[in-house]
Design an enzyme around this catalytic site. Structure first.
Site, PDB file in Angstrom:
ATOM      1  N   LYS A  62       0.822  -1.211   0.000  1.00 47.66           N
ATOM      2  CA  LYS A  62       0.000   0.000   0.000  1.00 47.66           C
ATOM      3  C   LYS A  62       0.858   1.263   0.000  1.00 47.66           C
ATOM      4  O   LYS A  62       0.490   2.260  -0.614  1.00 47.66           O
ATOM      5  CB  LYS A  62      -0.967  -0.012   1.186  1.00 47.66           C
ATOM      6  N   LYS A 111      -8.924 -15.714 -10.961  1.00 48.17           N
ATOM      7  CA  LYS A 111     -10.224 -15.868 -10.319  1.00 48.17           C
ATOM      8  C   LYS A 111     -10.979 -14.541 -10.332  1.00 48.17           C
ATOM      9  O   LYS A 111     -10.405 -13.497 -10.626  1.00 48.17           O
ATOM     10  CB  LYS A 111     -10.053 -16.385  -8.892  1.00 48.17           C
ATOM     11  N   LYS A 134     -12.390  -8.000  -7.692  1.00 50.89           N
ATOM     12  CA  LYS A 134     -12.983  -6.710  -8.040  1.00 50.89           C
ATOM     13  C   LYS A 134     -11.996  -5.778  -8.731  1.00 50.89           C
ATOM     14  O   LYS A 134     -12.402  -4.851  -9.399  1.00 50.89           O
ATOM     15  CB  LYS A 134     -13.617  -6.049  -6.817  1.00 50.89           C
TER      16      LYS A 134
END
Ligand code: TRP
Length: 333
Positions: A115, A197, A200
């Site tokens: 992050k 897979k 989002k």
């Protein structure tokens, strides 16, 4: 003698819409657990501030994630379903645990490094101590089981470390929380483009959301990659075809799957028909969830009520823990 049920705790991020991967990978597990355990499920609204400091959309996002989870079968009468920011004891425990967490170990955390790389202009201290807040969430209820995916394993390892450190220094109060899911392996829901897979962040058109309307579901499924079909009997399936079968196994009947397996093995399969069938079975699966979630979302009073009820249950458990914590640490003067 009936033993007390084990305590389950998990946090749900209020960012993004739920998709089929979340349903089969996480939410369905929560729904099963509510039968067998004492469960605390929390919307991690405070955690979201580490990456999304703008709170304009927060209320909407919290309402949506609650509605979707309830529509999937989480029962607010059975579990404590609450918001992190509503349980102020979390902040106190977080502060205390921060004194037990070392800069070096926090800086080494994979999610922190990732992050910090993604938002170099906002490497805030909350980002650094994210695992400490997560530990507070969990051990505030003295939970021992934490249903999470693989990406959270390091955070859980840190939670165990912080709990251990507390126990060692101040007295044994906390169990060491373990990652836990039903079944030995988490179900992976393949994406519709044959790569990876459902998720989002990747190709939006390859992921089915529980909020997708019927037409969009059909469109997405019909676009899934196929080919001319096998030319030799009983040949192995390419990945993208195997994925379509895997998706069918989630929502279609045994007979349907069997019929298409037969057709594949005898080289008579028509992928157009298979995708049409899959699309209709997906619509049948997703539509009731979408409709239920919509109607819950439109009922703000109900949402308020369940959040308050959930927070009440969570606070009760939190208060008991914090009394023990303060006393163990010597805050008794
Ligand atoms: N960090 C978790 C995630 O990103 C969310 C979370 C917050 C959580 N608090 C938690 C998960 C406590 C398990 C237990 O998905």
């Amino acid at each position: 003698m009936a033993s007390r049920k084990q305590i389950v705790m998990s946090g749900i991020r209020p960012t993004g819409f739920l998709h089929l991967g979340n349903y089969f990978g996480a939410v369905r597990n929560y729904v099963r657990m509510q039968e067998d355990y004492e469960c605390f499920f929390m919307v991690a609204d405070l955690h979201s501030l580490t990456t999304h400091p703008d709170t304009a959309e927060l209320k909407n996002n919290v309402h949506r994630v609650l509605s979707e989870n309830i529509a999937c079968g989480l029962d607010p009468d059975r579990v404590a379903l609450y918001c992190q920011s509503h349980v102020h004891e979390t902040a106190e425990l977080y502060l205390l645990l921060n004194m037990l967490a070392y800069l070096g170990e926090l800086e080494k955390t994979t999610t922190f490094k990732e992050k910090a790389r993604l938002q170099p202009d906002n490497v805030n201290a909350g980002l650094l101590t994210y695992p400490v807040l997560q530990t507070a969430d969990i051990i505030l209820h003295r939970a021992s089981l934490v249903p999470v995916g693989k990406d959270q394993e390091q955070h859980l390892e840190m939670a165990r470390k912080f709990a251990q450190r507390f126990n060692h220094r101040y007295g044994k109060i906390f169990p060491e929380p373990q990652a836990f899911n039903y079944g030995s392996e988490l179900i992976k829901v393949p994406s519709l483009d044959g790569a990876g897979k459902m998720s989002k962040s990747e190709n939006q058109f390859a992921t089915l959301y529980l909020s997708d309307d019927d037409e969009l579901i059909r469109k997405k499924v019909m676009r899934a990659k196929t080919d001319q079909g096998p030319t030799e009997k009983n040949s192995p399936k390419p990945d993208y075809i195997e994925n379509i079968f895997l998706l069918m196994k989630l929502v279609s009947s045994e007979e349907t799957i069997h019929a298409f397996e037969e057709a594949y093995n005898t080289c008579t399969i028509r992928y157009g028909d298979m995708k049409k069938e899959l699309a209709e079975d997906m619509v049948k699966f997703i539509t009731p969830i979408r409709q239920k979630a919509e109607s819950i979302r439109n009922d703000e009073n109900y949402l308020k009520e369940i959040m308050e009820k959930g927070a009440e249950k969570a606070r009760k458990s939190a208060r008991t823990t914090m009394e023990q914590v303060r006393s163990a640490m010597g805050f008794n003067y």
